[in-house]
Structure formats: C-alpha cells, structure tokens
Design a protein around this motif. Structure first.
Motif, PDB file in Angstrom:
ATOM      1  N   LEU A 151     -41.469 -47.863  -4.871  1.00 31.60           N
ATOM      2  CA  LEU A 151     -42.475 -48.706  -5.503  1.00 31.60           C
ATOM      3  C   LEU A 151     -42.435 -48.453  -7.006  1.00 31.60           C
ATOM      4  N   GLY A 152     -42.355 -49.538  -7.777  1.00 26.96           N
ATOM      5  CA  GLY A 152     -42.324 -49.404  -9.225  1.00 26.96           C
ATOM      6  C   GLY A 152     -43.210 -50.435  -9.892  1.00 26.96           C
ATOM      7  N   VAL A 153     -43.745 -50.065 -11.042  1.00 26.26           N
ATOM      8  CA  VAL A 153     -44.623 -50.946 -11.811  1.00 26.26           C
ATOM      9  C   VAL A 153     -44.186 -50.922 -13.270  1.00 26.26           C
ATOM     10  N   SER A 194     -45.705 -56.260 -13.705  1.00 25.30           N
ATOM     11  CA  SER A 194     -44.843 -56.602 -12.568  1.00 25.30           C
ATOM     12  C   SER A 194     -44.871 -55.424 -11.614  1.00 25.30           C
ATOM     13  N   ARG A 195     -45.036 -55.728 -10.337  1.00 22.92           N
ATOM     14  CA  ARG A 195     -45.084 -54.690  -9.294  1.00 22.92           C
ATOM     15  C   ARG A 195     -43.944 -54.973  -8.343  1.00 22.92           C
ATOM     16  N   MET A 196     -43.062 -53.999  -8.163  1.00 23.72           N
ATOM     17  CA  MET A 196     -41.914 -54.179  -7.276  1.00 23.72           C
ATOM     18  C   MET A 196     -41.916 -53.145  -6.167  1.00 23.72           C
ATOM     19  N   GLU A 197     -41.713 -53.642  -4.943  1.00 25.35           N
ATOM     20  CA  GLU A 197     -41.655 -52.780  -3.788  1.00 25.35           C
ATOM     21  C   GLU A 197     -40.315 -52.983  -3.122  1.00 25.35           C
ATOM     22  N   LEU A 198     -39.667 -51.894  -2.734  1.00 20.91           N
ATOM     23  CA  LEU A 198     -38.364 -51.979  -2.089  1.00 20.91           C
ATOM     24  C   LEU A 198     -38.440 -52.869  -0.856  1.00 20.91           C
ATOM     25  N   GLY A 199     -37.571 -53.854  -0.789  1.00 25.88           N
ATOM     26  CA  GLY A 199     -37.558 -54.784   0.344  1.00 25.88           C
ATOM     27  C   GLY A 199     -38.581 -55.897   0.236  1.00 25.88           C
ATOM     28  N   GLY A 200     -39.360 -55.919  -0.851  1.00 27.00           N
ATOM     29  CA  GLY A 200     -40.384 -56.962  -1.030  1.00 27.00           C
ATOM     30  C   GLY A 200     -39.797 -58.192  -1.680  1.00 27.00           C
ATOM     31  N   ASN A 201     -40.644 -59.198  -1.907  1.00 20.31           N
ATOM     32  CA  ASN A 201     -40.184 -60.443  -2.534  1.00 20.31           C
ATOM     33  C   ASN A 201     -40.064 -60.315  -4.024  1.00 20.31           C
TER      34      ASN A 201
END
Length: 186
Positions: A58-60, A179-186
């Motif tokens: 999870l990254g922001v 921006s919020r990124m989650e592994l395997g997310g959209n």
C-alpha cells in the motif's frame, strides 16, 4: 507546547490569570481564527510526501501546498504531510480532498442510487427526500479527506489538524491532491 511565539504566550497567560490550560485554549482559538483569515492566500509552494505501508503493498502520494518555500522546509510542515499521507493510507473510502471537489454528477448519481433503495418504497416523498439527503451527505462525507476523524485523535478532523498547523506556521496550507495505490487494486 503551543507553537505560538513567546510574547503571544505571555499575553495569553496574563489574560487568563496564569491558568496554563485556559491560555493554551485561548492561543489555539486565536490561531484557528488566523487560519480562517489566511484561507484565501495563494499556495504555490509545498512538498510531495509519500508513505509506503509496511510490507510494501500500500502506497500513498500527497501534495501539500503552502505560501512560501520557507514554510515548506519547516519540520512541522513535513510532519503534517506525513500525517496526512498516513491518514489516506488508513482511509480506503477516501476519494476527494474536500466536499467542494465532488462533482454534481457524482452527487446526483449517489442520490439516484439511494432513491431506489428498498427501504424507502412507500414512504411519502418529502420524508424520502430528507432521508436520501441525510444518507447521501453521510456517504459523501466518508469520501472526503478533510471530513475524516484524524487517526491519531478521533476527536479532531483532518481539517482541524491542517488548521492547527496553519495557526502554528502562520501560512495558508492546502492539501492539493493525493493518490492511494494498493497492490492488485485498480
């Protein structure tokens, strides 16, 4: 303790007859009032802060703006940026910075979805409209970063956290985007 200048602290203590708690509260109120006055100031400087949650899944990334590069380099400003990034990481429903960022199209879509709710069938239109307005307002609030209870102090909102830093640093501060990124997310 408050981040206010020495003379401001001395004046507040004098005004509150030496009561530290009352003086601290008075300084906070004055600072929040000052933050309101600075809301229209342009914010063209700032930093981009990142936060990667343990495990790297999870990254922001968040852009935090202020009025001058002097404030952008201060530790309190960097700390605020880190806290905001952590808040976003902990808030999977957050999509917007503020209520003003939500388009009328999104509001109408949510309203239409809620109007078709099963539990509203057969209710009078005026009651249905009030219920839908309340539900949509609550839903949209849950999607706004500034409306979220702050993860380290749920009695305070993220907006209050930002205003508190404005009162300490004496400049307008805005969360521009994230921006919020989650592994395997959209």
């Amino acid at each position: 303790k408050t981040g206010a200048g020495m003379m401001d602290c001395k004046g507040a203590l004098k005004e509150c007859d030496g009561d530290m708690e009352k003086a601290s509260e008075l300084l906070r109120q004055k600072g929040l009032a000052a933050a309101g006055k600075r809301a229209d100031k342009a914010t063209k400087e700032g930093i981009i802060e990142t936060y990667i949650h343990t495990g790297g899944k999870l990254g922001v990334m968040v852009e935090l703006n202020c009025e001058t590069d002097f404030v952008a380099k201060r530790s309190e400003f960097s700390e605020l940026a880190k806290m905001v990034a952590m808040q976003i990481a902990a808030s999977p429903t957050v999509e917007f910075v503020s209520m003003e960022d939500i388009s009328d199209e999104v509001k109408e879509k949510e309203r239409a979805l809620e109007m078709g709710s099963e539990d509203l069938k057969g209710k009078p239109e005026e009651i249905k409209a009030k219920m839908v307005d309340g539900r949509v307002g609550k839903l949209l609030k849950s999607k706004c970063l500034l409306e979220q209870p702050y993860i380290k102090d749920p009695n305070q909102s993220v907006e209050d956290l930002v205003k508190g830093t404005i009162s300490i640093l004496g400049e307008n501060i805005k969360i521009a985007r994230f921006s919020r990124m989650e592994l395997g997310g959209n």
